[in-house]
Design an enzyme around this catalytic site. Structure first.
Site, PDB file in Angstrom:
ATOM      1  N   TYR A 150       0.853  -1.207   0.000  1.00 47.09           N
ATOM      2  CA  TYR A 150       0.000   0.000   0.000  1.00 47.09           C
ATOM      3  C   TYR A 150       0.884   1.250   0.000  1.00 47.09           C
ATOM      4  CZ  TYR A 150      -3.383   3.563   1.325  1.00 47.09           C
ATOM      5  OH  TYR A 150      -4.148   4.710   1.339  1.00 47.09           O
ATOM      6  N   LYS A 154       1.169   4.277  -2.855  1.00 45.34           N
ATOM      7  CA  LYS A 154       0.933   5.699  -2.593  1.00 45.34           C
ATOM      8  C   LYS A 154       2.204   6.528  -2.821  1.00 45.34           C
ATOM      9  CE  LYS A 154      -3.460   5.767  -1.780  1.00 45.34           C
ATOM     10  NZ  LYS A 154      -4.385   6.563  -2.592  1.00 45.34           N
TER      11      LYS A 154
HETATM   12  P1  NDP Z   1     -13.462   4.245   0.989  1.00 49.83           P
HETATM   13  O1  NDP Z   1     -13.264   2.764   1.011  1.00 49.83           O
HETATM   14  O2  NDP Z   1     -14.508   4.817   1.887  1.00 49.83           O
HETATM   15  O3  NDP Z   1     -13.731   4.755  -0.497  1.00 49.83           O
HETATM   16  C1  NDP Z   1     -13.004   4.246  -1.578  1.00 49.83           C
HETATM   17  C2  NDP Z   1     -13.659   4.714  -2.866  1.00 49.83           C
HETATM   18  O4  NDP Z   1     -12.866   4.272  -3.958  1.00 49.83           O
HETATM   19  C3  NDP Z   1     -15.052   4.144  -3.043  1.00 49.83           C
HETATM   20  O5  NDP Z   1     -15.910   5.146  -3.534  1.00 49.83           O
HETATM   21  C4  NDP Z   1     -14.858   3.050  -4.069  1.00 49.83           C
HETATM   22  O6  NDP Z   1     -16.020   2.942  -4.887  1.00 49.83           O
HETATM   23  C5  NDP Z   1     -13.702   3.620  -4.894  1.00 49.83           C
HETATM   24  N1  NDP Z   1     -12.990   2.542  -5.567  1.00 49.83           N
HETATM   25  C6  NDP Z   1     -12.231   1.574  -4.999  1.00 49.83           C
HETATM   26  N2  NDP Z   1     -11.795   0.718  -5.930  1.00 49.83           N
HETATM   27  C7  NDP Z   1     -12.285   1.153  -7.119  1.00 49.83           C
HETATM   28  C8  NDP Z   1     -12.207   0.680  -8.449  1.00 49.83           C
HETATM   29  N3  NDP Z   1     -11.517  -0.431  -8.745  1.00 49.83           N
HETATM   30  N4  NDP Z   1     -12.833   1.366  -9.423  1.00 49.83           N
HETATM   31  C9  NDP Z   1     -13.547   2.475  -9.126  1.00 49.83           C
HETATM   32  N5  NDP Z   1     -13.668   2.978  -7.893  1.00 49.83           N
HETATM   33  C10 NDP Z   1     -13.050   2.315  -6.896  1.00 49.83           C
HETATM   34  O7  NDP Z   1     -12.029   4.869   1.340  1.00 49.83           O
HETATM   35  P2  NDP Z   1     -11.525   6.394   1.487  1.00 49.83           P
HETATM   36  O8  NDP Z   1     -12.582   7.358   1.188  1.00 49.83           O
HETATM   37  O9  NDP Z   1     -10.837   6.471   2.788  1.00 49.83           O
HETATM   38  O10 NDP Z   1     -10.403   6.395   0.348  1.00 49.83           O
HETATM   39  C11 NDP Z   1     -10.352   7.350  -0.688  1.00 49.83           C
HETATM   40  C12 NDP Z   1      -8.895   7.603  -1.054  1.00 49.83           C
HETATM   41  O11 NDP Z   1      -8.237   8.182   0.067  1.00 49.83           O
HETATM   42  C13 NDP Z   1      -8.107   6.350  -1.405  1.00 49.83           C
HETATM   43  O12 NDP Z   1      -7.255   6.631  -2.485  1.00 49.83           O
HETATM   44  C14 NDP Z   1      -7.294   6.068  -0.139  1.00 49.83           C
HETATM   45  O13 NDP Z   1      -6.124   5.361  -0.403  1.00 49.83           O
HETATM   46  C15 NDP Z   1      -7.025   7.498   0.308  1.00 49.83           C
HETATM   47  N6  NDP Z   1      -6.653   7.646   1.707  1.00 49.83           N
HETATM   48  C16 NDP Z   1      -7.477   7.174   2.702  1.00 49.83           C
HETATM   49  C17 NDP Z   1      -7.109   7.332   4.027  1.00 49.83           C
HETATM   50  C18 NDP Z   1      -7.912   6.789   5.161  1.00 49.83           C
HETATM   51  O14 NDP Z   1      -7.372   6.678   6.280  1.00 49.83           O
HETATM   52  N7  NDP Z   1      -9.178   6.455   4.986  1.00 49.83           N
HETATM   53  C19 NDP Z   1      -5.882   8.052   4.376  1.00 49.83           C
HETATM   54  C20 NDP Z   1      -5.097   8.490   3.254  1.00 49.83           C
HETATM   55  C21 NDP Z   1      -5.488   8.307   1.975  1.00 49.83           C
HETATM   56  P3  NDP Z   1     -16.680   1.571  -5.376  1.00 49.83           P
HETATM   57  O15 NDP Z   1     -16.359   0.517  -4.362  1.00 49.83           O
HETATM   58  O16 NDP Z   1     -18.135   1.897  -5.479  1.00 49.83           O
HETATM   59  O17 NDP Z   1     -16.060   1.327  -6.699  1.00 49.83           O
HETATM   60  C1  8X3 Z   2      -4.497   5.434   4.669  1.00 50.79           C
HETATM   61  C2  8X3 Z   2      -3.950   5.704   6.016  1.00 50.79           C
HETATM   62  O1  8X3 Z   2      -2.362   4.876   7.826  1.00 50.79           O
HETATM   63  O2  8X3 Z   2      -3.929   3.276   6.935  1.00 50.79           O
HETATM   64  O3  8X3 Z   2      -3.706   5.922   3.643  1.00 50.79           O
HETATM   65  O4  8X3 Z   2      -2.063   3.990   5.624  1.00 50.79           O
HETATM   66  S1  8X3 Z   2      -3.033   4.387   6.611  1.00 50.79           S
END
Ligand code: NDP
Ligand code: 8X3
Length: 249
Positions: A150, A154
């Protein structure tokens, strides 16, 4: 008003961003794989802004260009691309990791972002304007145990963002990266393959960021004047000092 395409709008950060941007009058193209959720969101937000939904998997490189080309006339001109779709899969040491999990992370978090950028950046180049906002992570700045792939995905998003900024600089296109730390969304449920209990534990004992906190940062980055590009942003909850240091109690 600007048209913004958000990937991963069905949940978490993408959904909160859709809600906030619609409230601010941006027209939105909302994407994700879960069509029911996209329809619900469209219904909820359509009194605030023009909303178009597109159901697709960001890994579907064959279809993405035609989906973008086939957008209805009023949504064809995309001013802002928010590459948000992504997830972690698994929390395993490298010698025990599942190769399918690794492929998901690299294919969705990195390659999906590249496919969308490839499909949408040419129209921005042609118009000499646009903004691409990539959601990377604190995990792209430092690694932690049992997160090698992961973190690698990133880190790659951050490197790609820098390179894209350089490529698109001659055309006046803004390219920004946003790196959140721990945000309570469906992220951990996906990471732990649907194990809700394991997911809940990730956010216990401290106050994580909400998806809305990150959405506000995205809206700020998006609404700067034309000559200002917030190139890189790290946003952590107050209880988090690094990937491995989180104040609990
Ligand atoms: P969620 O799991 O709540 O949301 C993820 C979103 O990505 C969903 O809307 C999902 O939609 C979409 N998605 C995943 N895989 C696919 C795919 N193959 N095709 C199209 N859409 C896809 O997670 P977050 O909102 O937390 O994550 C959003 C972003 O933020 C990500 O890039 C994550 O890595 C990043 N992030 C998150 C953090 C956290 O702690 N939560 C911290 C730092 C970064 P669907 O399943 O409907 O396709
Ligand atoms: C998502 C946050 O700390 O799980 O990017 O990697 S962490």
């Amino acid at each position: 008003m600007k048209t913004v395409l958000i990937t991963g709008a069905t949940s978490g950060i993408g959904k909160a961003t859709a809600e906030l941007l619609a409230a601010n009058g941006y027209n939105l193209i909302l994407t994700g794989r879960r069509e029911e959720r996209l329809k619900e969101l469209q219904e909820t937000l359509s009194h605030l802004a023009e909303i178009h939904i597109l159901k697709f998997d960001v890994r579907d490189k064959g279809n993405i260009p035609s989906l973008i080309e086939g957008l209805p006339e009023q949504f064809k001109k995309i001013d802002v691309l928010i590459n948000n779709a992504g997830n972690a899969y698994g929390r395993d040491s490298i010698h025990e990791g599942l190769i399918d999990d690794w492929e998901n992370m690299i294919d969705i978090n990195l390659k999906g972002l590249l496919y969308l950028t490839r499909a949408i950046s040419p129209q921005m180049v042609e118009r000499k304007s646009g903004h691409i906002i990539n959601i990377a992570s604190l995990a792209g700045r430092e690694t932690y145990p049992n997160g090698a792939v992961y973190c690698a995905s990133k880190t790659a998003v951050k490197a790609a963002t820098e390179g894209i900024r350089k490529d698109l600089n001659p055309y006046g296109i803004k390219v920004s990266c946003i790196d959140p730390g721990l945000v309570e969304t469906e992220f951990s449920e996906v990471r732990f393959h649907g194990d809700k209990q394991a997911a809940e534990k990730v956010y216990q004992g401290y106050t994580p960021l909400t998806a809305f906190d990150v959405a506000e940062t995205i809206e700020f980055v998006l609404s700067r004047p034309l000559h200002v590009n917030i190139a890189d942003t790290l946003i952590l909850c107050t209880d988090q000092a690094s990937s491995t240091i989180v104040r609990k109690g």
